[in-house]
Design a protein around this motif. Sequence first.
Motif, PDB file in Angstrom:
ATOM      1  N   TRP A 103     -18.058  36.383  -3.566  1.00  0.00           N
ATOM      2  CA  TRP A 103     -16.859  35.594  -3.837  1.00  0.00           C
ATOM      3  C   TRP A 103     -15.663  36.504  -4.118  1.00  0.00           C
ATOM      4  N   ALA A 104     -15.873  37.524  -4.934  1.00  0.00           N
ATOM      5  CA  ALA A 104     -14.767  38.400  -5.320  1.00  0.00           C
ATOM      6  C   ALA A 104     -14.192  39.121  -4.112  1.00  0.00           C
ATOM      7  N   GLY A 105     -15.057  39.589  -3.217  1.00  0.00           N
ATOM      8  CA  GLY A 105     -14.582  40.297  -2.030  1.00  0.00           C
ATOM      9  C   GLY A 105     -13.743  39.408  -1.137  1.00  0.00           C
ATOM     10  N   ALA A 106     -14.216  38.177  -0.929  1.00  0.00           N
ATOM     11  CA  ALA A 106     -13.482  37.263  -0.053  1.00  0.00           C
ATOM     12  C   ALA A 106     -12.217  36.733  -0.727  1.00  0.00           C
ATOM     13  N   SER A 107     -12.292  36.445  -2.015  1.00  0.00           N
ATOM     14  CA  SER A 107     -11.119  35.887  -2.696  1.00  0.00           C
ATOM     15  C   SER A 107     -10.029  36.931  -2.870  1.00  0.00           C
ATOM     16  N   ALA A 108     -10.404  38.224  -2.887  1.00  0.00           N
ATOM     17  CA  ALA A 108      -9.399  39.288  -2.939  1.00  0.00           C
ATOM     18  C   ALA A 108      -8.524  39.261  -1.689  1.00  0.00           C
ATOM     19  N   VAL A 109      -9.107  38.803  -0.581  1.00  0.00           N
ATOM     20  CA  VAL A 109      -8.361  38.708   0.679  1.00  0.00           C
ATOM     21  C   VAL A 109      -7.609  37.383   0.773  1.00  0.00           C
ATOM     22  N   TYR A 110      -8.292  36.278   0.438  1.00  0.00           N
ATOM     23  CA  TYR A 110      -7.750  34.945   0.714  1.00  0.00           C
ATOM     24  C   TYR A 110      -7.188  34.230  -0.513  1.00  0.00           C
ATOM     25  N   GLU A 113      -7.717  29.842  -4.478  1.00  0.00           N
ATOM     26  CA  GLU A 113      -7.382  28.478  -4.062  1.00  0.00           C
ATOM     27  C   GLU A 113      -7.836  28.206  -2.629  1.00  0.00           C
ATOM     28  N   VAL A 114      -7.553  29.154  -1.738  1.00  0.00           N
ATOM     29  CA  VAL A 114      -7.976  29.001  -0.340  1.00  0.00           C
ATOM     30  C   VAL A 114      -9.493  29.021  -0.241  1.00  0.00           C
ATOM     31  N   MET A 115     -10.137  29.877  -1.028  1.00  0.00           N
ATOM     32  CA  MET A 115     -11.602  29.958  -1.007  1.00  0.00           C
ATOM     33  C   MET A 115     -12.228  28.635  -1.452  1.00  0.00           C
ATOM     34  N   GLU A 116     -11.703  28.067  -2.519  1.00  0.00           N
ATOM     35  CA  GLU A 116     -12.231  26.781  -3.004  1.00  0.00           C
ATOM     36  C   GLU A 116     -12.086  25.704  -1.939  1.00  0.00           C
ATOM     37  N   LYS A 117     -10.907  25.660  -1.317  1.00  0.00           N
ATOM     38  CA  LYS A 117     -10.644  24.633  -0.310  1.00  0.00           C
ATOM     39  C   LYS A 117     -11.502  24.833   0.929  1.00  0.00           C
ATOM     40  N   THR A 118     -11.677  26.088   1.352  1.00  0.00           N
ATOM     41  CA  THR A 118     -12.369  26.380   2.600  1.00  0.00           C
ATOM     42  C   THR A 118     -13.876  26.326   2.451  1.00  0.00           C
TER      43      THR A 118
END
Length: 306
Positions: A103-110, A113-118
């Motif tokens: 999660w941390a790796g992807a949320s650092a990019v996106y 908020e976008v991670m939760e929605k996607t």
Amino acid sequence: MSLPDIITIDTGFVRPHFDAAYLLVENGRGAFVDCGTNHSVPRMLAALDKAGLTPAQVDWLILTHVHLDHAGGAGELIAQLPNAKLVVHPRGARHMIDPSKLWAGASAVYGDEVMEKTYGRLKPIPAERVIEATDGYEVDLAGRTLRCLDTPGHARHHNTVHDVRNNVCFTGDVFGLSYRDFDTANGPFILPTTSPVQFDPEALHASIHRLLALNPAAMYLTHYGRVEDVERLAADLHTQIDAMVAIALAANSKHDRHAVLLDDLANFYAGRAAAHGWTKGREALGELIGMDIELNAQGLEVWLGR
């Protein structure tokens, strides 16, 4: 034509017919291969109900790899399947037990908020329900053998699932992308996918050769669905992997390397699609695979950096 004991599930990720998971049914028992995101879980359970199975009749959730469009919903889905075990490549297991780094790796990019929605918030899976599938590990689905094959190239934590009886493979991303939007009278159109972090062209070539040696009747791609004419598609993938590497090497010295890569890759895929008989043009191609071109450019740049 798909087999009655293999059900394709559209996970609903991004757009219709973009991201698939599969339900395998055998003698009143079930196994899922990949699962999409948290938002896909209702679709997975609906497919189960339509097949006449209850959640308690699912024995396995097998992941090809832990990228979130394939595995983001694994924790939520396993929580709904009281008897199922998760089967995953050893390199991916820790990320399913504790998805915080994923999660941390992807949320650092996106961004969160976008991670939760996607994808929805990732749910950890109890370690006792996780099986690390080393190369050749065999899953027994009511007497039907599903063999996990270590197939790196797209990612180092990638397994392909070989349904031995039907001699078909569930290939995740290692056998490329083939969206039905690009089908023509010449059959399916295919292109490789690099992933931004772990693309390895030599390993990808070797994995495709390994799968082709099985002489499979069909491949079941996550993006998207069943494809036949496997030898032609494999040859197309080999040709394109080499061409993409050449494009990356040619762009490497450019100050605007990323932009050059995006343009050159789009031109390359558009030319191949036109030669395949697809007549909608580069702009339409960009609308359908613009995200894939971006990811391929990123993957090639990370490879150049190594």
